[in-house]
Each structure stands twice: as C-alpha cells, then as structure tokens.
Design an enzyme around this catalytic site. Structure first.
Site, short mmCIF file in Angstrom:
data_model
loop_
_atom_site.label_atom_id
_atom_site.label_comp_id
_atom_site.label_asym_id
_atom_site.label_seq_id
_atom_site.Cartn_x
_atom_site.Cartn_y
_atom_site.Cartn_z
N TRP A 1 0.87 -1.34 -0.14
CA TRP A 1 -0.07 -0.06 0.02
C TRP A 1 0.99 1.16 -0.02
O TRP A 1 0.53 2.18 -0.71
CB TRP A 1 -0.84 -0.08 1.15
CG TRP A 1 -1.96 -1.36 1.07
CD1 TRP A 1 -1.97 -2.29 1.84
CD2 TRP A 1 -3.05 -1.60 0.02
NE1 TRP A 1 -2.92 -3.16 1.44
CE2 TRP A 1 -3.45 -2.56 0.34
CE3 TRP A 1 -3.30 -0.64 -0.91
CZ2 TRP A 1 -4.62 -3.21 -0.58
CZ3 TRP A 1 -4.38 -1.15 -1.88
CH2 TRP A 1 -5.04 -2.37 -1.50
N ASP B 1 -1.58 6.15 6.41
CA ASP B 1 -2.84 5.40 5.80
C ASP B 1 -3.14 4.24 7.03
O ASP B 1 -2.46 3.53 7.20
CB ASP B 1 -2.42 4.88 4.64
CG ASP B 1 -3.20 3.68 3.91
OD1 ASP B 1 -4.35 3.73 4.65
OD2 ASP B 1 -2.91 3.09 3.06
N LYS C 1 -12.23 -2.63 6.51
CA LYS C 1 -11.62 -3.59 7.17
C LYS C 1 -12.12 -3.50 8.90
O LYS C 1 -12.58 -4.55 9.07
CB LYS C 1 -10.09 -3.08 7.39
CG LYS C 1 -9.49 -3.30 6.12
CD LYS C 1 -9.53 -4.52 5.19
CE LYS C 1 -8.71 -4.34 4.09
NZ LYS C 1 -9.23 -5.38 3.13
#
Lengths: 351, 351
Positions: B90, B161, B185
C-alpha cells in the site's frame, strides 16, 4: 427506493443467499460479489440495450467527480475545446470544474430566463472539432428536461449528466459518447455513480492523471481497480432487477413517470391563476415538477399543510423558490394522486 | 461487521426510527441524516479523543483517491518534497500516485527483505523542510504493523494510511497531521473513507484542483459538499457506537485484537519447523497474521481443509504467498480460537 427492494435488502442483510455471510462481510474479490456486480451491469445493459462498444463502470465521488474526470480525461493537455449547454444549476457546476482542466465554451446558457427551458438545435452551434458536447438531461432545481438529445456533429462525442433521469425512460445509447448518473435519484442509494462510456473514449486519459480519475484503470479492472462501493452496487442491482421484472422495462417506467408528472402539471394548468409553473410547457421535467404560489405566506402554508398529509420534501431550491415535487421512479402513482388532490383542494380553499 | 450492527441495519432498513422512511429514501440534507453523520463523527472523536483542531471528513474514492489527494493538496505546485516510508504494497502504491503530483522521496523501503518489517527511527532521516512524512501503519498483504508512530521533525506533518488498523487500537492523534482510513476493514462497509486532518493543513489545496479533490470544499461543507455515501456513513456510525457501548472503547478493542492475533502467532511459534511466519517478531501485525507452509501441496491442503471447517479467505496474496489470517475488529475471539486449534491439529497431522 421501491419497497420491495428495501424488503429484499432487509431479508438478505444477515446472510446473502448462497454466500453464508452478509454482503458487507464479503471481499469485493469474492466470486459472489463479482457475480452481483456483473448482474447489476447486465440488468443496466438489458434495460438500455447497451452493447459491448460501451463499458459500464461503477465509480465513487458522485456526479461532482465526473465534472472533473470528463475534461481531465478528454481535453486536459490538448488544444481541444469542450462545449457545454447550460440549462440549470448542475450544468453550471460542471462548467466550473471543466474550466480548470482545459478549454471550455458555453454555447448555450438559459440564465436570462432563469433556466425555464432547454434549447432547440437551432439555438446553438457545435464546432466540428469540439472535444465533446456536454449537457445535463434533467435539471432538478429548475425542473426542466431535454425531451430528446441535443445534436452533435459526427465525431463530437455527446456527454450527458443523467443523474436525475437515468433509468426513468428509454434512450438510444448509440447517440452518446458517454452517459453517467449518480444512483440516488432513480437507481439506488447514494455512493455509486454509473458511467456508461464508449470504449474508444476510455483510452484518452493520460498517465499523469490521478489514478482514480483515469477511466482506463476502472475499465481494465472491471470496476475493481480499487474496492468499489459494494453495498451500493448490490442495492442498485436490485433496483435494476425491479425495473426489469416488476415494472417491465423502461417503456413502462416512462409511461408511469409521464402519468405521475402529468397529474401534477394538470393541476397547475387547471389553476393557472393560482399556481405558476416554472418550466415552459415543452421542457417540463417528468421528474421534478416546479411551480410557485401567489405569495410567500401561501407557500409556507402549502408546505406546512402538505406535511400534515405526509407529503414531504416539497420546498423548492432557494434559487427558484416555490415548490419542487419530485416523482422519481420509486414514487408510486398513488403518491402523485394524493399530491394532486391536495394541490387541487389547496387552490380551491386559498385561491 | 459485528452481528449486532448487522441486526440493527436489518431492523431499521424499512423505517429509520423517528424518520418515517428508510435511510435510503432520505435526502442527505434531511436533519435526520445530518444527525446521523454528526453522531458518527462524534463517536470517532470520542474513541480517538480528537479535539476541534482536527476535522473529521467522510469521503468517497477509498485510500486510492487519498494517495492522490494528499500530494495534490500538500505539495502540488510547490517545491516541497514529500517523504515516504514504504513497508509494503500500500505504501508503494501511494508513492506511485504521489510522484505524479510533485517531488517525492522514498526514505525507507523494506523491499530487500520482501517487506517483513518496519523501520526503526534510526533507519531513516526526515528532512526538516519536508512537505510531510507518509507511512502506512499496517500492511495487510505482508502482515507488518508499526507498533508506534514514526518520528517526524517539528513542522513536518505525519500522514498515516490507517485503512487496515483504524479503530483497532488507541492512538494519540496529536502526533498526526492527517490520518485516514477506508472503512471496510474495521470500521464499516466499503464506500466511505474517514479523513482526520489538522485544520491548518486543510487550506493548502489550490483553487485549480478538481473540486472533489480539495479537502477545503469537504471541510467547509461538513462532508456535504456533494451527496455523501449516506448508507455507508450510517453503518460506520453504528460500528463506532458498538465500539463505544459494547466493546468499551479502543483499549478494550486493542486487548482483544492482541489476544486474537497472539493465539495464532503462538501456534506459528510452537510449530516453527512447520509454519514460517512472514513478519519479524517486533513488527507482527495484530490484524493480519501471515505465514507459510513447507510446500505448495500442504498450503493447498491447509486452505481446503480450513474451508471445510468454515474458515474462509485464508489464502495469502501472491506477492507473499502462504496464508493470511485476518483478525479484524469484528472477528470474535472464538473465531481465532477455532483457527488456532485447526492450525495446531494440521501441524501435528502433517508436520
């Protein structure tokens, strides 16, 4: 949202049939969700008779992000001119974003009439080399709607913001380079935007675009370039199925919408000394019926008494004033009948 | 999603208490929805102890759009350098998007170890005049997690993030310039991204930015600059309430997540000749437990037998291989216990 769709969402909330878990517990990579996404896409293709020359994408960011994505993909970094028809608030906003991305010309603006109509083909001139011709098919605030597509020269893609009349009537997709709609008016819940785009336009985006703004990324990954709004797509798919199976397609839906809106326009016309319609007759929206009352006092009284009859969300936008009665797909005929009767009684009592 | 939250969504699907209609039939301008949005915001503020120096925004486009929005707002058109720590997939994607917007330096990249750890403060050097320091707190594919925040010099905003560990543990928001997370999530359904941003950073966006990409627009309009993803925000608010009321806050949630992940790591360690953990001990994720098996054959057998025990979604990403067991907030302790027992039995039978 149609009641039968809400009931299905309720029934399947804890456990999606065949999946063993809730849709909201499922990865967007699970085959069960991919099937749901394809089913939603196929229902839309079937309703609008869309062949494989077009991609059908499910994106986030609403019409607002499309205002930027369209010029960012199609004219940014080129000397092309994008041409816009402005018939209300949404077209105006689209122009504001487009100007940041490249050369933009507004070739028709209905501002002087306070946006009470849409232009005829003779009223504007599209360049043969325009990047695209853009318009908004239905302006919610003003209640004006194109009854047929504007004309663009061969080679100039026609691009339509159909956010507020998508799936409310049939259309010939072959006339369009691109047609897009956020879902929340007729097609589903807020949070998903359907973009139908001719495949030759997808490749125009340059690699320096923010990745999310590049149609190519989404098209190549079948709307799974990043995690899509899974629940919104699932609900939209249910609404599209309802249109196919329960309503019987877009001809039937259009007939019903015509009937609902006509009920209201008939009352406006029958009491023309009391109600003042905003849109001129030929451009009246089948989605948003806009009219005013003789005084602010009567307007307040109308909204308040309507509310007591469970007729809600009637106050118009401040830029037009008056009343805006929205009769989107999910509004049943009975809803329009109730409102029409209330309007007649109100005019008789107060006129 | 916690079962009790799904049940509430189900109960309220046709009619939101007090509203007389479904949330999905409501305008985002209705006071009932604005109250829901504020309630979601207030629960997040309460869970993370966020004061008014920070805005809490609800956006669309996922982490992917943030990869572009952050540099587009903070370094585009300036000579500032944004510095990135890359500890997995990511972070790498974020760098790819940032490079389109301005000057970017990767000051730590754990690539050579196949991203099995996060750096210590001594391992990298942040410029005093950096535009910001960026990292991803938990890398889902590799299963590595920062146990504490990286250090950035005074005046250099730290940007995180936190998509995969948001609301899974407490944190001191004052250490951050900005922290963001897509919801799917730990915090809710796909389709909404929570952005917590210090107010002095909001004004950095220039007027030539696409409007949707400018934090200022969203902050000034209280996340209603355009139609927000109403259902996703509503569901996220329910999850945040569940964390406050049912779990008892983020200390309790962190303890439970520690316990769940430790159960699995203990089995990996107890059978070190059979299971090979991917992350080094100090950097093990409390969200994603990643490990490999002695052979591809055993890996396939593990996934297949686990599936017969209703243990699903265990296959790791192809870049790391092996198994990835995710124990996000909504996974109950019993789920981790069942998996731990299965892992022990499998090692004994096949080791």
């Amino acid at each position: 949202m149609p009641l039968s769709v809400l009931q299905q969402l309720q029934d399947e909330m804890l456990c999606l049939p065949g999946a063993g878990c809730s849709l909201m517990e499922m990865s967007h990579r699970d085959q069960a969700f991919i099937d749901i996404l394809h089913d939603a896409e196929n229902s839309i293709r079937s309703l609008l008779n869309i062949n494989d020359d077009y991609a059908v994408l499910f994106l986030q960011g609403g019409a607002t992000l499309q205002f930027s994505m369209i010029p960012a993909n199609l004219i940014r970094g080129t000397d092309k001119v994008a041409q816009y028809l402005v018939t209300g608030a949404w077209g105006k906003k689209a122009v504001g974003e487009a100007k940041k991305e490249g050369n933009v010309e507004v070739i028709y603006d209905a501002k002087e009439s306070n946006y009470n109509h849409v232009p005829k083909a003779a009223d504007y001139q599209v360049r043969d080399d325009a990047g695209y011709l853009y318009y908004c098919s239905n302006e919610t605030i003003q209640g004006v709607q194109f009854q047929e597509e504007p004309e663009s020269p061969a080679g100039v893609p026609l691009i339509c913001d159909a956010s507020s009349d998508f799936l409310s009537r049939p259309l010939d997709i072959r006339k369009y380079g691109m047609l897009y709609a956020c879902a929340q008016k007729n097609a589903g819940p807020a949070g998903v935007t359907v973009v139908i785009v001719r495949r030759d336009l997808i490749d125009a985006g340059q690699p320096d675009l923010p990745g999310y703004l590049n149609y190519k990324n989404h098209a190549e990954a079948d709307s799974e370039w990043n995690t899509p709004p899974t629940f919104a797509i699932y609900a939209l798919g249910k609404v599209a199925r309802w249109l196919v199976d329960d309503i019987g397609g877009l001809d039937a839906m259009a007939k019903l919408n015509q009937e609902k809106s006509q009920l209201l326009y008939d009352v406006v016309d029958a009491h023309g000394d009391f109600y003042q319609g905003h849109a001129v007759d030929c451009c009246r929206s089948k989605m948003n019926v806009t009219f005013n009352l003789p005084s602010d006092e009567l307007l307040k009284k109308f909204v308040s008494e309507a509310s007591a009859h469970n007729l809600a969300s009637l106050k118009g936008h401040r830029s037009v004033g008056g009343i805006r009665a929205s009769v989107y797909n999910a509004m049943p005929l009975e809803g329009a009948q109730t409102l029409a009767k209330f309007m007649t009684d109100f005019a008789k009592k107060n006129g």
